[in-house]
Write an enzyme that holds these catalytic residues in place. Structure first.
Site, PDB file in Angstrom:
ATOM      1  N   TRP A  20       0.826  -1.215   0.000  1.00 24.39           N
ATOM      2  CA  TRP A  20       0.000   0.000   0.000  1.00 24.39           C
ATOM      3  C   TRP A  20       0.855   1.257   0.000  1.00 24.39           C
ATOM      4  O   TRP A  20       1.843   1.355   0.722  1.00 24.39           O
ATOM      5  CB  TRP A  20      -0.888   0.002   1.236  1.00 24.39           C
ATOM      6  CG  TRP A  20      -1.553   1.305   1.531  1.00 24.39           C
ATOM      7  CD1 TRP A  20      -1.050   2.336   2.285  1.00 24.39           C
ATOM      8  CD2 TRP A  20      -2.839   1.742   1.081  1.00 24.39           C
ATOM      9  NE1 TRP A  20      -1.948   3.380   2.338  1.00 24.39           N
ATOM     10  CE2 TRP A  20      -3.053   3.044   1.605  1.00 24.39           C
ATOM     11  CE3 TRP A  20      -3.837   1.165   0.296  1.00 24.39           C
ATOM     12  CZ2 TRP A  20      -4.218   3.771   1.369  1.00 24.39           C
ATOM     13  CZ3 TRP A  20      -5.004   1.885   0.057  1.00 24.39           C
ATOM     14  CH2 TRP A  20      -5.192   3.167   0.590  1.00 24.39           C
ATOM     15  N   ASP A  79       0.089   9.093   1.037  1.00 21.30           N
ATOM     16  CA  ASP A  79       0.672  10.434   0.915  1.00 21.30           C
ATOM     17  C   ASP A  79       2.155  10.474   0.538  1.00 21.30           C
ATOM     18  O   ASP A  79       2.972   9.769   1.133  1.00 21.30           O
ATOM     19  CB  ASP A  79       0.552  11.162   2.258  1.00 21.30           C
ATOM     20  CG  ASP A  79      -0.856  11.185   2.793  1.00 21.30           C
ATOM     21  OD1 ASP A  79      -1.777  10.699   2.119  1.00 21.30           O
ATOM     22  OD2 ASP A  79      -1.032  11.673   3.925  1.00 21.30           O
TER      23      ASP A  79
END
Length: 491
Positions: free
Chosen positions: A35, A38
């Protein structure tokens, strides 16, 4: 190296090799495995640009946050580096959250938010977010023994200790500064400014700006920088309500162009505007290049619309890095000029007359899923104009202009989705004497639209089968098109 970091590095090196060749994007940064969210630590270090990111290597969904790491010389070709940070201390054991980086005396300084989240012996729940420093050489980083270097105790009375995160560090002369998001005593977002002479001992300076319950709640991932004689503040509000087409519900990224009083340490902001009006964009961060440009990258995904295919061992990507400038008080963004070095196989179609009676028009050589395409459209005699992308396999995604509404709309309803997700988003656009200039970047799963030389941007994901490469054009009324398309090839 801690056992947690060693485990993460071993895992990403092993499992990353299991991802099928050709599955990932070509010129957009993606994680080695697992994953990504930001962007963090976007910085120049020893002549190369480093980008870190929120990272959970062990699955394709959010988990305890690490820092993934890549670097580049030209913002297009990225080199994978080992995981830089793992949650492995008491103060960051539940996550190394977002932050930033700066070069200093040959060292690379990372500043990030450490998360402590535990149940105490008496059954109470303690959550604390603090600001921490790690120093390294571009590959390996050591956390300071003085961590955490800033705690919520330094904030004005009533500020939250649970929502205090995402430090943006920079240097002015011999002084370090950092702008950090937090919740103020009124329960809404504020940006706190701190200063330091050594990046270890920090002093509270001021509240640069405060939300005042106006734009969402918590202001995440602040960025604060000078540009073209102005000062820009970018924040990503949580829990925001839509206001017409300018903002949308949930998690946004907005910017203010204003002025900065360095003596008073205060920012006087102008009007709030969306950074990107698409379906998938959040938490942008910028860097100043060696030649003086300001370049921004954002997370090309959405918290509220998870679309990653179930068989993918990775999730998340970054936008194309974008050059920023101020024009007439607005933030202008265009793909970095380096992308043009990778253009091949130009196809040009000039003076194409499109009419409603023709239906959907395909043009020789105008197709593909990895491309850079410029479309100049005379829509003065059009009620609407539509570009159909990733057409095939029973799928398509459309980008449509409607004259009466003055809007552009991205619609991925028929892109191949098998879930009931948000699929449309619109923005207002202005024609220039009846003409529109569009630049479209496609990179397998990405659609990035830049309107009128970067006045507006609209970024969205599509997970259409890669065999769907068709592109066509349609309108109501009459439209005249000039189209130039390039393949993007990284050799």
């Amino acid at each position: 190296m801690s056992s947690n970091l060693d485990r993460a590095r071993s895992y990403e090196g092993k499992v990353g090799k299991q991802i099928p060749d050709g599955q990932k994007c070509v010129f957009h940064l993606t994680p080695e495995v697992g994953w990504m969210n930001d962007p963090n630590g976007f910085s120049l270090y020893r002549g190369e640009y480093h980008l870190f990111y929120q990272y959970h290597p062990y699955s394709s969904v959010w988990g305890p946050m690490h820092w993934g790491h890549q670097k580049t010389r030209d913002f297009i070709k990225w080199e994978q580096l080992p995981c830089a940070l793992a949650p492995d201390t008491e103060y960051d054991g539940q996550g190394c959250f977002s932050g930033s980086a700066v070069e200093h005396e040959g060292k690379h300084i990372l500043m990030y938010t450490g998360v402590l989240d535990r149940v105490e012996a008496d059954g109470s729940h303690t959550i604390r977010q603090t600001q921490c420093i790690a120093v390294g050489d571009g590959v390996n980083y050591e956390k300071l023994s003085a961590n955490p270097v800033i705690t919520a105790d330094a904030l004005p009375e009533g500020s939250s200790g649970e929502d205090f995160r995402d430090p943006r560090i920079w240097k002015e002369g011999n002084t370090f500064y950092t702008a950090v998001g937090s919740l103020g005593s009124d329960g809404s977002g504020q940006i706190a400014l701190f200063s330091s002479q050594d990046a270890e001992e920090w002093r509270f300076e001021s509240i640069l700006d405060a939300n005042g319950k106006r734009y969402g709640k918590m202001w995440e991932c602040p960025d604060f920088f000078p540009l073209d004689g102005k000062q820009v503040l970018i924040v990503s509000p949580q829990f925001m309500r839509a206001e017409g087409l300018e903002f949308h519900n949930g998690n946004n990224s907005i910017y203010f162009v204003g002025t900065y009083d360095r003596e008073k340490r205060s920012f006087l902001r102008g009007e709030a505007r969306s950074v990107d009006c698409g379906l998938d964009f959040y938490a942008p961060q910028t860097v100043e290049t060696e030649d003086g440009r300001r370049v921004m990258v954002g997370w090309l995904q959405s918290w509220d619309n998870y679309m990653t295919p179930e068989d993918f061992l990775w999730s998340g990507m970054m936008t194309i890095p974008r050059e920023l400038e101020i024009r007439e008080g607005r933030l202008i963004q265009n793909p970095v000029r380096e992308l043009e070095n990778y253009r091949q196989k130009e196809v040009s179609c000039k003076g194409i007359r499109l009419s409603e009676q023709q239906g959907s028009l395909e043009l020789d050589g105008i197709r593909g899923r990895v491309l850079d395409m410029i479309v100049e459209a005379d829509v003065s005699r059009s009620a609407s104009f539509t570009i159909h992308l990733a057409v095939g396999e029973g799928c398509e995604t459309t980008i449509s202009y409607e004259k009466e509404k003055g809007t552009f709309t991205t619609d991925r309803t028929c892109s191949g989705l098998k879930k009931d997700l948000l699929c449309t988003r619109s923005m207002y656009v202005d024609t220039k004497e009846g003409k529109l200039k569009l630049r479209l970047l496609l990179d397998k799963y990405t659609v990035e639209l830049f309107v009128n030389d970067g006045e507006q941007a609209m970024t969205s994901l599509i997970y259409t089968p890669l065999e769907a490469e068709g592109i066509s054009f349609s309108c109501k009324g009459e439209t005249v098109l000039d189209i130039t398309k390039y393949e993007i090839v990284l050799s």
